[in-house]
Write a protein that holds these residues in place. Structure first.
Motif, PDB file in Angstrom:
ATOM      1  N   ARG A 136      44.154  32.827  30.823  1.00 26.87           N
ATOM      2  CA  ARG A 136      42.713  32.580  31.008  1.00 26.87           C
ATOM      3  C   ARG A 136      42.125  33.525  32.062  1.00 26.87           C
ATOM      4  N   GLN A 137      42.859  33.714  33.153  1.00 25.53           N
ATOM      5  CA  GLN A 137      42.357  34.589  34.212  1.00 25.53           C
ATOM      6  C   GLN A 137      42.275  36.038  33.751  1.00 25.53           C
ATOM      7  N   GLY A 179      39.222  40.689  31.613  1.00 19.83           N
ATOM      8  CA  GLY A 179      38.984  41.612  30.503  1.00 19.83           C
ATOM      9  C   GLY A 179      37.557  41.550  30.013  1.00 19.83           C
ATOM     10  N   GLU A 180      37.013  40.342  29.894  1.00 21.16           N
ATOM     11  CA  GLU A 180      35.611  40.191  29.461  1.00 21.16           C
ATOM     12  C   GLU A 180      34.655  40.811  30.470  1.00 21.16           C
ATOM     13  N   HIS A 181      34.972  40.639  31.735  1.00 21.92           N
ATOM     14  CA  HIS A 181      34.130  41.221  32.791  1.00 21.92           C
ATOM     15  C   HIS A 181      34.195  42.746  32.731  1.00 21.92           C
TER      16      HIS A 181
END
Length: 150
Positions: free
Chosen positions: A140-141, A146-148
């Motif tokens: 999750r982290q 990655g999305e950021h």
């Protein structure tokens, strides 16, 4: 919450360990694949992305984006795969300036042969060194990071 300023001792320790992994892991995965399957990690990633694409084909710009390579570097990689009959490159019908790469049956066969080697390398180089109880939280982290970054 964003904290500005120098990293604390624990943060610095983590950051240096992460940077070591970021640099060393691709080399190790590449060495394992090249030695055992005759493919570089980059070639493997190109074949994998093509295998998962609709009609097993992608525009060269999309392959470059998926593999984080420059246009010139991805062209050299795809040309090498084409010379071995693992992909076919042709002009993109929707845009005469672009090219499309398509996975061939030989390329799929090479990918399928390399897949267990790559998984064994991932297990040996990464998974065997992680605390299984922390995997979900770490996933999750890293997804959030990655999305950021995207």
């Amino acid at each position: 919450m964003t904290v500005e300023g120098p990293l604390g001792a624990q943060e610095e320790h983590f950051w240096r360990a992460l940077m070591r992994v970021v640099v060393a892991l691709p080399r190790s995965l590449d060495d394992d694949l090249l030695r055992s399957a005759g493919l570089t990690l980059t070639e493997y990633l190109v074949l994998m992305n093509l295998s998962e694409a609709e009609k097993q084909e992608l525009r060269m710009t999309d392959i470059a984006s998926a593999t984080a390579l420059s246009a010139s570097r991805i062209t050299r990689v795809v040309d090498a795969l084409q010379s071995r009959g693992q992909v076919v490159k042709r002009r993109y019908e929707g845009d005469a300036r672009g090219n499309v790469a398509t996975l061939t049956p030989e390329g799929l066969k090479r990918l399928q042969a390399a897949y267990p080697i790559h998984l064994a390398s991932a297990r040996k180089r990464v998974m065997d060194h992680l605390d299984r109880r922390s995997l979900s939280a770490m996933a999750r982290q890293f997804e959030a990071m990655g999305e950021h970054l995207d």
